[in-house]
Scaffold this motif. Structure first.
Motif, PDB file in Angstrom:
ATOM      1  N   LEU A   1       0.870  -1.216  -0.011  1.00  0.00           N
ATOM      2  CA  LEU A   1      -0.082   0.042   0.158  1.00  0.00           C
ATOM      3  C   LEU A   1       0.736   1.304  -0.059  1.00  0.00           C
ATOM      4  CD1 LEU A   1      -2.785  -0.941   2.276  1.00  0.00           C
ATOM      5  CD2 LEU A   1      -2.973  -0.970  -0.065  1.00  0.00           C
ATOM      6  N   GLU A   2       1.982   1.099   0.525  1.00  0.00           N
ATOM      7  CA  GLU A   2       2.893   2.433   0.741  1.00  0.00           C
ATOM      8  C   GLU A   2       3.373   2.616  -0.806  1.00  0.00           C
ATOM      9  OE1 GLU A   2       5.849   1.670   3.763  1.00  0.00           O
ATOM     10  OE2 GLU A   2       4.548   2.032   5.428  1.00  0.00           O
TER      11      GLU A   2
ATOM     12  N   ALA B   1       0.627   4.235  -2.727  1.00  0.00           N
ATOM     13  CA  ALA B   1       0.407   5.727  -2.215  1.00  0.00           C
ATOM     14  C   ALA B   1       1.504   6.615  -2.703  1.00  0.00           C
ATOM     15  CB  ALA B   1       0.428   5.701  -0.518  1.00  0.00           C
ATOM     16  N   ALA B   2       2.715   6.265  -3.118  1.00  0.00           N
ATOM     17  CA  ALA B   2       3.605   6.937  -3.925  1.00  0.00           C
ATOM     18  C   ALA B   2       2.971   7.461  -5.164  1.00  0.00           C
ATOM     19  CB  ALA B   2       4.874   6.244  -3.753  1.00  0.00           C
ATOM     20  N   ILE B   3       1.966   6.857  -5.719  1.00  0.00           N
ATOM     21  CA  ILE B   3       1.592   6.995  -7.083  1.00  0.00           C
ATOM     22  C   ILE B   3       0.210   7.698  -7.150  1.00  0.00           C
ATOM     23  CG2 ILE B   3       1.110   6.373  -9.494  1.00  0.00           C
ATOM     24  CD1 ILE B   3       3.402   4.277  -9.065  1.00  0.00           C
ATOM     25  N   HIS B   4      -0.556   7.246  -6.145  1.00  0.00           N
ATOM     26  CA  HIS B   4      -2.207   7.411  -6.013  1.00  0.00           C
ATOM     27  C   HIS B   4      -2.474   8.174  -5.185  1.00  0.00           C
ATOM     28  CE1 HIS B   4      -2.713   4.540  -9.560  1.00  0.00           C
ATOM     29  NE2 HIS B   4      -1.905   3.778  -9.080  1.00  0.00           N
ATOM     30  N   GLU B   5      -3.383   8.848  -5.092  1.00  0.00           N
ATOM     31  CA  GLU B   5      -4.308   9.516  -4.100  1.00  0.00           C
ATOM     32  C   GLU B   5      -5.085   8.457  -3.164  1.00  0.00           C
ATOM     33  OE1 GLU B   5      -5.490  13.245  -3.947  1.00  0.00           O
ATOM     34  OE2 GLU B   5      -4.743  14.080  -5.975  1.00  0.00           O
ATOM     35  N   LEU B   6      -5.216   8.798  -1.884  1.00  0.00           N
ATOM     36  CA  LEU B   6      -6.009   8.219  -1.071  1.00  0.00           C
ATOM     37  C   LEU B   6      -7.677   7.773  -1.634  1.00  0.00           C
ATOM     38  CD1 LEU B   6      -6.362   6.364   1.521  1.00  0.00           C
ATOM     39  CD2 LEU B   6      -6.783   8.558   2.728  1.00  0.00           C
ATOM     40  N   SER B   7      -8.036   8.980  -2.214  1.00  0.00           N
ATOM     41  CA  SER B   7      -9.098   8.783  -2.590  1.00  0.00           C
ATOM     42  C   SER B   7      -9.389   7.988  -3.743  1.00  0.00           C
ATOM     43  CB  SER B   7      -9.978  10.367  -2.792  1.00  0.00           C
ATOM     44  OG  SER B   7      -8.985  10.918  -3.839  1.00  0.00           O
TER      45      SER B   7
ATOM     46  N   LEU C   1      -7.466   1.542   4.959  1.00  0.00           N
ATOM     47  CA  LEU C   1      -6.249   2.000   4.330  1.00  0.00           C
ATOM     48  C   LEU C   1      -5.263   2.621   5.097  1.00  0.00           C
ATOM     49  CD1 LEU C   1      -7.178   2.798   0.399  1.00  0.00           C
ATOM     50  CD2 LEU C   1      -6.035   0.890   1.145  1.00  0.00           C
ATOM     51  N   ARG C   2      -5.805   3.781   5.742  1.00  0.00           N
ATOM     52  CA  ARG C   2      -4.971   4.550   6.793  1.00  0.00           C
ATOM     53  C   ARG C   2      -4.738   3.644   7.818  1.00  0.00           C
ATOM     54  NH1 ARG C   2      -4.796   9.949   6.167  1.00  0.00           N
ATOM     55  NH2 ARG C   2      -6.387  10.884   4.734  1.00  0.00           N
ATOM     56  N   ALA C   3      -5.447   2.759   8.275  1.00  0.00           N
ATOM     57  CA  ALA C   3      -5.006   1.906   9.437  1.00  0.00           C
ATOM     58  C   ALA C   3      -3.841   0.812   9.093  1.00  0.00           C
ATOM     59  CB  ALA C   3      -6.135   1.025  10.134  1.00  0.00           C
TER      60      ALA C   3
ATOM     61  N   GLU D   1       1.153   8.432   7.974  1.00  0.00           N
ATOM     62  CA  GLU D   1       2.194   9.151   7.085  1.00  0.00           C
ATOM     63  C   GLU D   1       2.364   8.772   5.708  1.00  0.00           C
ATOM     64  OE1 GLU D   1       3.467   5.359   8.751  1.00  0.00           O
ATOM     65  OE2 GLU D   1       2.233   7.061   9.541  1.00  0.00           O
ATOM     66  N   ALA D   2       1.986   7.624   5.285  1.00  0.00           N
ATOM     67  CA  ALA D   2       1.879   7.268   3.738  1.00  0.00           C
ATOM     68  C   ALA D   2       1.207   8.058   2.871  1.00  0.00           C
ATOM     69  CB  ALA D   2       1.416   5.597   3.653  1.00  0.00           C
ATOM     70  N   TRP D   3       0.380   8.930   3.445  1.00  0.00           N
ATOM     71  CA  TRP D   3      -0.604   9.613   2.361  1.00  0.00           C
ATOM     72  C   TRP D   3      -0.179  11.188   2.688  1.00  0.00           C
ATOM     73  CZ3 TRP D   3      -2.629   6.123  -0.354  1.00  0.00           C
ATOM     74  CH2 TRP D   3      -3.139   4.634  -0.015  1.00  0.00           C
ATOM     75  N   GLU D   4       0.877  11.454   3.275  1.00  0.00           N
ATOM     76  CA  GLU D   4       1.227  12.794   3.479  1.00  0.00           C
ATOM     77  C   GLU D   4       1.799  13.555   2.222  1.00  0.00           C
ATOM     78  OE1 GLU D   4       3.490  13.035   7.072  1.00  0.00           O
ATOM     79  OE2 GLU D   4       1.836  12.570   8.351  1.00  0.00           O
ATOM     80  N   THR D   5       2.463  12.705   1.446  1.00  0.00           N
ATOM     81  CA  THR D   5       3.264  13.417   0.314  1.00  0.00           C
ATOM     82  C   THR D   5       2.300  13.325  -0.811  1.00  0.00           C
ATOM     83  OG1 THR D   5       5.377  12.545   1.389  1.00  0.00           O
ATOM     84  CG2 THR D   5       5.276  13.098  -1.232  1.00  0.00           C
ATOM     85  N   PRO D   6       2.170  14.250  -1.625  1.00  0.00           N
ATOM     86  CA  PRO D   6       1.418  14.267  -2.628  1.00  0.00           C
ATOM     87  C   PRO D   6       1.829  13.250  -3.712  1.00  0.00           C
ATOM     88  CG  PRO D   6       1.794  16.637  -2.203  1.00  0.00           C
ATOM     89  CD  PRO D   6       2.426  15.624  -1.199  1.00  0.00           C
ATOM     90  N   PRO D   7       1.056  12.546  -4.613  1.00  0.00           N
ATOM     91  CA  PRO D   7       1.326  11.367  -5.632  1.00  0.00           C
ATOM     92  C   PRO D   7       2.091  11.943  -6.379  1.00  0.00           C
ATOM     93  CG  PRO D   7      -0.880  11.702  -5.716  1.00  0.00           C
ATOM     94  CD  PRO D   7      -0.369  12.444  -4.390  1.00  0.00           C
TER      95      PRO D   7
END
Length: 211
Positions: A108-109, A112-118, A131-133, A138-144
């Motif tokens: 998932l990490e 997350a480096a390529i895709h947004e959480l939504s 997904l967050r759990a 922190e995996a979703w803090e950086t924009p893809p």
């Protein structure tokens, strides 16, 4: 395209996070040994090793076929880039077995480096909170990172996910297994579900009016 591929030409995907317990794997082996039928493995041409194929879906069937001494496996070959392979890996392999949380978190990490959480919430079986759990906030803090969408995406199979109770899932699995076991030629679970839907639509149309 479905074809027989030697097992020694198949390599598991290194990010596969799905694990099946020993009892369930033994049942899978007995099923294949008894009926000689199974859903074709989903593979792609290996991105690093020429002449090899990387398993996207069907790691447990691959293990069962190895244990049973089979020389080849029935496979569906998809042309996927690395990102598409990861997306299918995160989706298709949730349909059976159990995830190892640490390995799924790594998978998932990378997504997350390529895709947004939504976007992943729409693509994967997981909810946003799940997904967050699993992967950590922190995996979703950086924009893809920006990337070019691969071509010919319209010809890729669509992943359909829905929630069922344990009893409903068991009934659906039995129906799908029955269709696959009695099919004249190898059939995927997706094709079996379509056959089930067509059977229902046909007989619903044929029902006398007033019933």
């Amino acid at each position: 395209m479905i074809q027989q591929i030697p097992l020694n030409e198949l390599l598991p995907h290194p990010l596969n996070s799905n694990r099946m317990d020993a009892d369930t794997l033994a049942k899978l082996k007995r099923h294949i040994e008894r009926f000689g039928r199974y859903e074709p493995l989903t593979v792609r041409p290996h991105p690093i090793h020429p002449g090899k194929f990387e398993i996207v879906n069907g790691h447990h069937r691959y293990q069962a076929l190895q244990a049973l001494g089979h020389g080849t496996a029935t496979c569906t070959i998809w042309t996927l880039d690395d990102d598409q392979a990861r997306l299918y890996l995160a989706t298709l392999n949730r349909l059976s077995g159990r995830d190892v949380p640490e390995r799924r978190a790594i998978l998932l990490e990378e997504l997350a480096a390529i895709h947004e959480l939504s976007e992943l919430t729409e693509l994967l079986p997981d909810t946003e909170s799940e997904l967050r759990a699993v992967s950590g906030p922190e995996a979703w803090e950086t924009p893809p990172a920006e990337y070019d969408a691969p071509g010919d995406t319209d010809v890729l199979p669509q992943v359909v996910t829905f929630m069922l109770s344990d009893a409903q899932a068991a009934e659906l699995d039995m129906a799908i297994d029955g269709i696959i076991d009695t099919a004249v030629s190898p059939m995927t679970r997706g094709e079996a579900m379509v056959a089930l839907a067509r059977f229902f639509l046909k007989h619903r149309t044929e029902r006398p009016s007033g019933h």
